[in-house]
Design an enzyme around this catalytic site. Structure first.
Site, PDB file in Angstrom:
ATOM      1  N   CYS A   7      36.795  21.950  -4.205  1.00 53.30           N
ATOM      2  CA  CYS A   7      35.716  22.841  -3.747  1.00 53.30           C
ATOM      3  C   CYS A   7      35.268  23.743  -4.899  1.00 53.30           C
ATOM      4  O   CYS A   7      34.075  24.031  -5.038  1.00 53.30           O
ATOM      5  CB  CYS A   7      36.172  23.677  -2.559  1.00 53.30           C
ATOM      6  SG  CYS A   7      36.218  22.760  -1.000  1.00 53.30           S
ATOM      7  N   HIS A  46      34.102  19.992   2.254  1.00 54.65           N
ATOM      8  CA  HIS A  46      35.525  19.816   2.543  1.00 54.65           C
ATOM      9  C   HIS A  46      35.690  19.557   4.046  1.00 54.65           C
ATOM     10  O   HIS A  46      36.168  20.406   4.794  1.00 54.65           O
ATOM     11  CB  HIS A  46      36.283  21.065   2.108  1.00 54.65           C
ATOM     12  CG  HIS A  46      37.764  20.905   2.086  1.00 54.65           C
ATOM     13  ND1 HIS A  46      38.538  21.230   1.001  1.00 54.65           N
ATOM     14  CD2 HIS A  46      38.624  20.441   3.021  1.00 54.65           C
ATOM     15  CE1 HIS A  46      39.802  20.981   1.275  1.00 54.65           C
ATOM     16  NE2 HIS A  46      39.884  20.507   2.497  1.00 54.65           N
ATOM     17  N   ASN A  86      45.166   8.472  -2.065  1.00 51.71           N
ATOM     18  CA  ASN A  86      46.519   8.835  -1.665  1.00 51.71           C
ATOM     19  C   ASN A  86      46.437   9.692  -0.409  1.00 51.71           C
ATOM     20  O   ASN A  86      45.618  10.612  -0.330  1.00 51.71           O
ATOM     21  CB  ASN A  86      47.209   9.609  -2.790  1.00 51.71           C
ATOM     22  CG  ASN A  86      47.416   8.754  -4.029  1.00 51.71           C
ATOM     23  OD1 ASN A  86      47.752   7.577  -3.920  1.00 51.71           O
ATOM     24  ND2 ASN A  86      47.196   9.322  -5.200  1.00 51.71           N
ATOM     25  N   HIS A  99      39.324  12.292  -1.586  1.00 49.43           N
ATOM     26  CA  HIS A  99      38.802  11.772  -2.853  1.00 49.43           C
ATOM     27  C   HIS A  99      39.259  10.341  -3.031  1.00 49.43           C
ATOM     28  O   HIS A  99      40.344   9.961  -2.604  1.00 49.43           O
ATOM     29  CB  HIS A  99      39.267  12.626  -4.043  1.00 49.43           C
ATOM     30  CG  HIS A  99      40.738  12.840  -4.129  1.00 49.43           C
ATOM     31  ND1 HIS A  99      41.403  13.749  -3.332  1.00 49.43           N
ATOM     32  CD2 HIS A  99      41.687  12.254  -4.904  1.00 49.43           C
ATOM     33  CE1 HIS A  99      42.694  13.723  -3.623  1.00 49.43           C
ATOM     34  NE2 HIS A  99      42.893  12.809  -4.571  1.00 49.43           N
TER      35      HIS A  99
HETATM   36  P1  AMP Z   1      45.845  13.032  -5.781  1.00 48.20           P
HETATM   37  O1  AMP Z   1      47.139  13.293  -6.525  1.00 48.20           O
HETATM   38  O2  AMP Z   1      45.662  11.648  -5.269  1.00 48.20           O
HETATM   39  O3  AMP Z   1      45.616  14.100  -4.721  1.00 48.20           O
HETATM   40  O4  AMP Z   1      44.692  13.184  -6.865  1.00 48.20           O
HETATM   41  C1  AMP Z   1      44.285  14.409  -7.375  1.00 48.20           C
HETATM   42  C2  AMP Z   1      43.751  14.126  -8.741  1.00 48.20           C
HETATM   43  O5  AMP Z   1      42.961  15.223  -9.141  1.00 48.20           O
HETATM   44  C3  AMP Z   1      44.836  13.945  -9.810  1.00 48.20           C
HETATM   45  O6  AMP Z   1      44.706  12.638 -10.391  1.00 48.20           O
HETATM   46  C4  AMP Z   1      44.538  15.047 -10.804  1.00 48.20           C
HETATM   47  O7  AMP Z   1      44.750  14.662 -12.153  1.00 48.20           O
HETATM   48  C5  AMP Z   1      43.079  15.353 -10.525  1.00 48.20           C
HETATM   49  N1  AMP Z   1      42.666  16.708 -10.859  1.00 48.20           N
HETATM   50  C6  AMP Z   1      43.280  17.865 -10.538  1.00 48.20           C
HETATM   51  N2  AMP Z   1      42.585  18.911 -11.017  1.00 48.20           N
HETATM   52  C7  AMP Z   1      41.496  18.391 -11.647  1.00 48.20           C
HETATM   53  C8  AMP Z   1      40.395  18.955 -12.350  1.00 48.20           C
HETATM   54  N3  AMP Z   1      40.261  20.291 -12.525  1.00 48.20           N
HETATM   55  N4  AMP Z   1      39.464  18.120 -12.873  1.00 48.20           N
HETATM   56  C9  AMP Z   1      39.598  16.781 -12.732  1.00 48.20           C
HETATM   57  N5  AMP Z   1      40.601  16.191 -12.063  1.00 48.20           N
HETATM   58  C10 AMP Z   1      41.543  16.973 -11.538  1.00 48.20           C
HETATM   59 ZN    ZN Z   2      37.919  21.230  -0.967  1.00 43.90          ZN
END
Ligand code: AMP
Ligand code: ZN
Length: 113
Positions: A7, A46, A86, A99
């Site tokens: 968000c 969201h 996931n 996502h």
């Molecule tokens: P998940 O672990 O499936 O919830 O995926 C979350 C993903 O978000 C992970 O692969 C992180 O590396 C990515 N992530 C977290 N913070 C950021 C950010 N600021 N910019 C880009 N990706 C992010």
């Molecule tokens: Zn959100």
């Protein structure tokens, strides 16, 4: 949603390397890539914490994210790629805003679990 990193990215409070944006969706490169090409596609709102929240009211929004993921994968030059979501901590979910990961650019592991 307070304290949701995605968000905050949508709101421009946290920078991201944007790949695509429209009124409903945002795609940006993952900050910790697991493949040569690794980007995320999210609905801006969201509404779903993860795919387990899918229902008749939001299924079109979810499908739209997948449509964009496939289109962007093609635009990135990927002919083989993996789309992952996931769902829950034991599956590795760390951000509870729906996502889809799009991973490609190499031969991906055949390890699914
Ligand atoms: P998940 O672990 O499936 O919830 O995926 C979350 C993903 O978000 C992970 O692969 C992180 O590396 C990515 N992530 C977290 N913070 C950021 C950010 N600021 N910019 C880009 N990706 C992010
Ligand atoms: Zn959100």
């Amino acid at each position: 949603m307070d304290n949701c990193v995605f968000c905050k990215i949508v709101a421009g409070e946290i920078p991201s390397k944007k790949l695509y944006e429209d009124d409903k969706y945002l795609a940006f490169f993952d900050i910790a890539p697991m493949a040569p090409v690794h980007f995320l596609v999210i609905p801006k709102q969201h509404i779903l914490t993860g795919i387990s929240d899918i229902n008749d009211d939001n299924a079109d929004l979810v499908a739209g994210a997948l449509k964009i993921a496939a289109r962007l994968a093609k635009e990135q030059g990927l002919t083989s790629y993996r789309i992952v979501t996931n769902c829950g901590p034991d599956a590795g979910q760390t951000v509870f805003h729906l996502h889809f990961h799009v991973l490609g650019g190499t031969t991906l592991s055949n390890q699914m679990a």
